[in-house]
Design an enzyme around this catalytic site. Structure first.
Site, PDB file in Angstrom:
ATOM      1  N   GLU A 257      97.832 -23.814 -27.889  1.00  0.00           N
ATOM      2  CA  GLU A 257      97.026 -25.002 -27.622  1.00  0.00           C
ATOM      3  C   GLU A 257      96.188 -25.249 -28.865  1.00  0.00           C
ATOM      4  O   GLU A 257      95.371 -24.405 -29.250  1.00  0.00           O
ATOM      5  CB  GLU A 257      96.120 -24.808 -26.408  1.00  0.00           C
ATOM      6  CG  GLU A 257      95.285 -26.039 -26.099  1.00  0.00           C
ATOM      7  CD  GLU A 257      94.061 -25.720 -25.277  1.00  0.00           C
ATOM      8  OE1 GLU A 257      92.951 -26.082 -25.712  1.00  0.00           O
ATOM      9  OE2 GLU A 257      94.211 -25.102 -24.212  1.00  0.00           O
ATOM     10  N   CYS A 296      88.384 -28.796 -25.713  1.00  0.00           N
ATOM     11  CA  CYS A 296      89.674 -29.244 -26.229  1.00  0.00           C
ATOM     12  C   CYS A 296      90.160 -30.482 -25.493  1.00  0.00           C
ATOM     13  O   CYS A 296      91.001 -31.224 -26.010  1.00  0.00           O
ATOM     14  CB  CYS A 296      90.704 -28.125 -26.108  1.00  0.00           C
ATOM     15  SG  CYS A 296      90.838 -27.414 -24.451  1.00  0.00           S
TER      16      CYS A 296
END
Length: 516
Positions: A257, A296
């Protein structure tokens, strides 16, 4: 000298042999603790996790491992107040933001405990039904999912020291795979304390959970073909990981990620002051300020119809102006600090990059801080930029530069087709959220943007009080994204277990398959 946090490796607590790296209070500037991994026998630690921890976990059934997760959850629930103290001191977060991390991690762990209990006494997972390999049903193929015979190495980011651990560890441990976690140094204290509490309580078998605090040097070298690696962090570090021999030569399975320029899109049917318009404003401000924008999944780009650009800028600016910034220990403060002064400088530099192609619509960076010294604290008020007076199609930085802080850019669009194209210029995101009241248009846009997002979050007036939030990662839904976002997948209910299992086809007679 401040306390040196211990590592847990090879079934025992071990201190590094160096002086350690200091962890600081990002508001007060005080040194809190130190972490160090120098001199650890990593080969011994990985072997112990694989052989001892892995064997013990695989000897258990899914239901038994689910009960183990429940026991770990109870241990940590009793320590929540201490975790909150650590988070406020080390991450500089206000209580509500601390809850996103701490309670989010515990909720995810509990959810996997429930899902695992439903798997009961199974030792492996069937993948579909058996199929014939010929005209007669005598010889068939049955696909199975079995736990991988290795370790799961997690290299985690600084922004979620609790949730970042448990959203990965819960499905790994439920799958029967031992975990070695390397938390980001800046906020490693909370992760280390949670791991210590669980290990010291004796609710996991030896070797099931290990932690290395400090440098990641040498960790990737220990990975073997049946191990798995999960990384959360920058695209630059991700590129190094992908080229490491463990991945490139030994085919270690990797989940990444990375950077993500997430979007919020207001559809053309909205009007200033309409429910959909107000929902967008509320959600954008929340995403810019929760954890000081260090998520994020935070909204980085806001797309609105050209005719609504001015109204959106005014509404967002007015709401952002109410955000009090400073010491999270002060109850009047709504937004705490960035993780440290280095991140503070990075965010300021990122804003300077964006300002080359966008104008400042709201500058909270100049606002006074509450109970904090601006020369010491890593606190920065929210900054909203806009491209309304610029070349929207040519403002490449808006779609290329992720500023990991309380910063977002407002972008007008002329048509919905152009809006779709602008969202896709993010080159792959974790999440985009849509706002409007036209179900047909929202559905069509959701499908259109699904290919460039891991998740599409649709907010309509009827779910104003029910939706879970643009940036909230629920364990029931997929977390990950294509392209720039890393191409990885996490969570998604029991889909998360796929990463920690190996799929194999057993080809045999009906009689043999019936015994499996």
């Amino acid at each position: 000298m401040t306390e040196l946090l211990s590592n847990h490796l090879a079934g025992r607590w071990q201190a590094g042999r160096g002086h350690g790296s200091p962890l600081f209070d990002p508001v007060l500037g005080h040194e809190l603790v130190r972490v160090d991994a120098e001199g650890l026998d990593l080969a011994e630690g990985f072997a112990f996790a694989r052989d001892t921890g892995g064997a013990a976990l695989r000897a258990m059934r899914y239901g038994e491992r689910a009960a183990m997760l429940s026991a770990a959850l109870k241990v940590m629930q009793g320590r929540r107040a201490h975790y909150e103290e650590i988070a406020i001191a080390n991450s500089g977060t206000v209580k509500n933001d601390t809850a996103v991390d701490v309670d989010g991690g515990l909720f995810t762990l509990g959810q996997y405990a429930k899902w695992g209990a439903a798997l009961g006494d199974a030792r492996f997972l069937r993948d579909g039904d058996a199929v014939r390999l010929g005209k007669e049903p005598l010889f068939q193929s049955q696909h199975l999912q079995v736990p991988t015979r290795g370790v799961a190495l997690f290299i985690n980011a600084f922004n979620f020291p609790s949730w970042g651990l448990w959203e990965k560890a819960a499905p790994a441990l439920l799958s029967g795979v031992p975990v070695i976690v390397k938390p980001a140094t800046a906020t490693a204290w909370l992760t280390q304390q949670m791991v210590k509490d669980v290990i010291d309580a004796g609710v996991l078998p030896p070797g099931a959970l290990s932690i290395v605090c400090g440098s990641a040097k040498g960790l990737l070298d220990q990975l073997r073909p049946f191990d798995v690696l999960s990384f959360t962090g920058s695209a630059a570090t991700a590129a190094v990981i992908r080229s490491h021999p463990a991945v490139a030569e030994r085919s270690v399975r990797v989940n990444i990620e990375a950077d993500s320029l997430n979007s919020a899109l207001l559809l053309p049917d909205a009007e200033p002051g309409s429910p959909a318009f107000d929902l967008l404003v509320r959600e954008v401000v929340r995403e810019m300020t929760v954890k000081s924008g260090q998520k994020c999944t935070a909204i980085r780009r806001i797309f609105v119809p050209e005719a609504l650009y001015g109204a959106a800028a005014e509404a967002l600016g007015a709401r952002l102006a109410k955000t009090t910034v400073g010491n999270p220990r002060n109850e009047t403060v709504r937004m705490g600090a960035l993780v440290n002064r280095e991140q503070f400088d990075n965010v300021k530099a990122g804003i300077a990059q964006l300002r080359e192609q966008a104008d400042v619509l709201h500058d909270g960076s100049a606002a006074p801080l509450v109970d904090a010294d601006p020369a010491v604290a890593a606190c920065l008020g929210p900054v909203l930029l806009g491209t309304g007076r610029r070349d929207v199609d040519g403002a490449a930085a808006v779609h290329d530069v992720e500023v990991f802080g309380p910063v977002a850019t407002l972008v007008p669009y002329r048509s919905l087709a152009q809006a779709h194209a602008l969202v896709q210029r993010g080159q792959g995101s974790l999440v985009s959220s849509l706002y409007g009241d036209d179900a047909q248009a929202l559905a069509a846009t959701a499908v259109e943007l699904a290919a460039c997002n891991g998740r599409v979050h649709v907010v309509t007036p009827d779910v104003a009080q029910a939706h879970t939030g643009h940036g909230n990662v629920m364990p029931h839904s997929l977390h990950g994204g294509p392209g720039r976002a890393g191409g990885g997948e996490e969570l998604g209910g029991l889909r998360a277990l796929n990463f920690y299992h190996r799929r194999a086809a057993v080809q045999a007679s009906e009689a043999v398959l019936a015994k499996i």
